[in-house]
Design an enzyme around this catalytic site. Structure first.
Site, PDB file in Angstrom:
ATOM      1  N   HIS A  83     -65.902  49.818 -33.233  1.00 28.29           N
ATOM      2  CA  HIS A  83     -66.623  48.493 -32.602  1.00 28.29           C
ATOM      3  C   HIS A  83     -67.024  47.728 -33.855  1.00 28.29           C
ATOM      4  O   HIS A  83     -67.578  48.088 -34.595  1.00 28.29           O
ATOM      5  CB  HIS A  83     -67.948  49.170 -31.931  1.00 28.29           C
ATOM      6  N   HIS A 125     -69.013  37.713 -33.808  1.00 28.52           N
ATOM      7  CA  HIS A 125     -69.380  38.116 -32.522  1.00 28.52           C
ATOM      8  C   HIS A 125     -70.114  37.369 -31.876  1.00 28.52           C
ATOM      9  O   HIS A 125     -69.886  36.831 -30.382  1.00 28.52           O
ATOM     10  CB  HIS A 125     -70.077  39.394 -32.609  1.00 28.52           C
TER      11      HIS A 125
END
Length: 492
Positions: A83, A125
């Site tokens: 991740h 992100h």
């Protein structure tokens, strides 16, 4: 490296090393000791699906990962996805984080893609640069030249996180890095899919990139028809359950399954069996709401509470994680976070009996946490995505633990902690009522909910048998951190 390590298919119950606790003064003893290692598990036979296209026969890790991705049979290899890269050792979405993820065994890195003001795909992100860099503002308001002037913050970033010398990577830089290493899950990138496609073509990494969205199936199919070599992963939940049937005979390579509870239709066995027969099943274990509390933290305590169930019950053959090294260890051994041989571990919530003033001192009344594990006691015990810990640690507080040392010797203490703050806190340690140690700094993990083990440097000679350990927080220092466990490792 992914090409040389032993991996196995998880098709039956896994061997789990459990530690037993002894009764102490009417409560459960807090200590566990490392025992014998689990027996080796059965290795998986390699996939028979040949790598197609350039005739290189799967000589690189990336080619092997591509070959394995296309195999969704019952004996398919379980693939690990990191991740935001291995953010525990480098800034999230950074080039070093990508390299570290592959070095630690992942076949896939999940990266987040945004467009700059001049249309260049970069790794970020959030829609803004605020959390992860020393800048402020929308990613889309920066030109590439401007965003390259920013410095990335450590790990997951945050207001008090230290800066590094790393810069925001372009997607092109990332794809050039991964070309021979593995695959990339292109999160957040669907709106920029054409720009991303151009990067993949220019860098020769079409087979490395996994497009992903929960867009309407007709929109997805239009893209796939005009880009027939694109790899595509569809996000599915109860909200768009019909997508599976809408793809018909032209299924994507995989589905990212998101379920709040195992009662969701998307998580039921008949549906998952159908899906697994047609495509890879991707599950997320980073936090509670992604797969009904089957998390990394729960898996570290007992893999049957997380990763094992995702694979055996929910047919996951790809698992996205914040704990790459731990899930790789589980795939090799069947163990979660086992206590090392000869070590002693005590969970933070298992402080000694005796109540306030004897076993602990807490500066505020009541349990501010969400777990009533020690009724009538004021220590703040909480659950963070399956991690039970003592939280809201503040200056002036202290906790006492009883530990059973298996063998006389010198032991070094470490603590598994979390905090987004810098500084996070300070503690001292004393053994059996003796003098306090030098102060130990608690370092930021850049998140309240992401724990890491930090060595204290405190070494103590302990005889075989029971000892008390007191952890004290000086009241003249800033304190805002969480304690998961203490561990005593024998110094050889």
């Amino acid at each position: 490296m992914a090409s040389t390590r032993l991996r196995r298919t998880v098709t039956s119950a896994l061997a789990v090393t459990l530690t037993a606790a002894a009764a102490v003064g009417g409560t459960t003893a807090a200590t566990s000791t490392g025992g014998a290692e689990a027996a080796p598990t059965t290795d998986k036979a390699p996939s028979t699906l040949a790598f197609g296209g350039n005739g290189q026969g799967g000589r690189t890790d990336a080619e092997r990962a591509y070959r394995d991705l296309l195999d969704h049979g019952k004996n398919a290899k379980i693939l690990t996805a990191a991740h935001r890269g291995q953010w525990r050792v480098a800034p999230e979405n950074s080039l070093p984080a990508i390299e570290a993820a592959f070095d630690d065994g992942a076949e896939i890195v999940e990266l987040d893609v945004r467009l700059t003001a001049d249309g260049v795909p970069v790794l970020m992100h959030d829609t803004t640069v605020d959390r992860t860099t020393d800048g402020t503002g929308e990613v889309s308001s920066f030109t590439l030249a401007e965003i390259k002037e920013l410095r990335l913050k450590e790990h997951l970033g945050g207001a008090q996180t230290a800066l590094t010398d790393e810069r925001v990577p372009t997607l092109a830089e990332a794809m050039e890095l991964v070309a021979d290493r593995g695959l990339v899950n292109l999160d957040k990138g669907w709106p920029a899919r054409e720009e991303i496609w151009d990067v993949l073509v220019d860098t020769g990494t079409v087979r490395n990139g996994l497009f992903k969205s929960d867009a309407p199936v007709d929109e997805v199919q239009a893209f796939r028809e005009s880009h027939p070599d694109a790899l595509y992963l569809h996000m599915i939940s109860d909200d768009n359950l019909a997508s599976f049937d809408e793809f018909g005979d032209d299924q994507p390579v995989g589905y990212e399954v998101v379920f709040g509870t195992e009662q969701d239709a998307v998580a039921r066995a008949p549906f998952l069996e159908r899906m697994a027969g047609e495509a890879r099943v991707w599950a997320n274990s980073m936090w509670d709401g992604l797969a009904d509390h089957l998390t990394d933290e729960a898996s570290l305590v007992d893999p049957s509470r997380g990763w094992e169930r995702l694979v055996t019950t929910f047919r996951a053959s790809m698992v996205q994680t914040d704990d790459v090294e731990a899930i790789e260890r589980w795939l090799r051994t069947g163990e979660g976070d086992a206590v090392p041989r000869g070590s002693v571990r005590v969970q933070a919530e298992d402080f000694a009996p005796g109540g306030a003033g004897v076993a602990y001192h807490d500066v505020d009344a009541g349990n501010r946490g969400n777990l009533d594990m020690r009724p009538g006691e004021d220590v703040d015990i909480s659950d963070a995505d399956g991690n039970v810990r003592v939280s809201w640690l503040r200056g002036g507080e202290w906790l006492t633990y009883e530990v059973d040392v298996p063998r006389t010797g010198r032991y070094e203490l470490s603590a598994r902690v979390s905090s987004p703050y810098t500084p996070a806190g300070v503690y001292t340690v004393s053994f059996d009522g003796g003098p306090e140690s030098e102060r130990v700094d608690v370092l930021s993990t850049t998140s309240h909910d992401k724990q890491e083990v930090q060595a204290s440097g405190v070494v103590q000679h302990l005889t075989q048998g029971r000892h008390t350990v007191r952890v004290s927080l000086p009241d003249d220092a800033f304190q805002n951190w969480n304690l998961d466990h203490l561990q005593l490792d024998r110094v050889r």
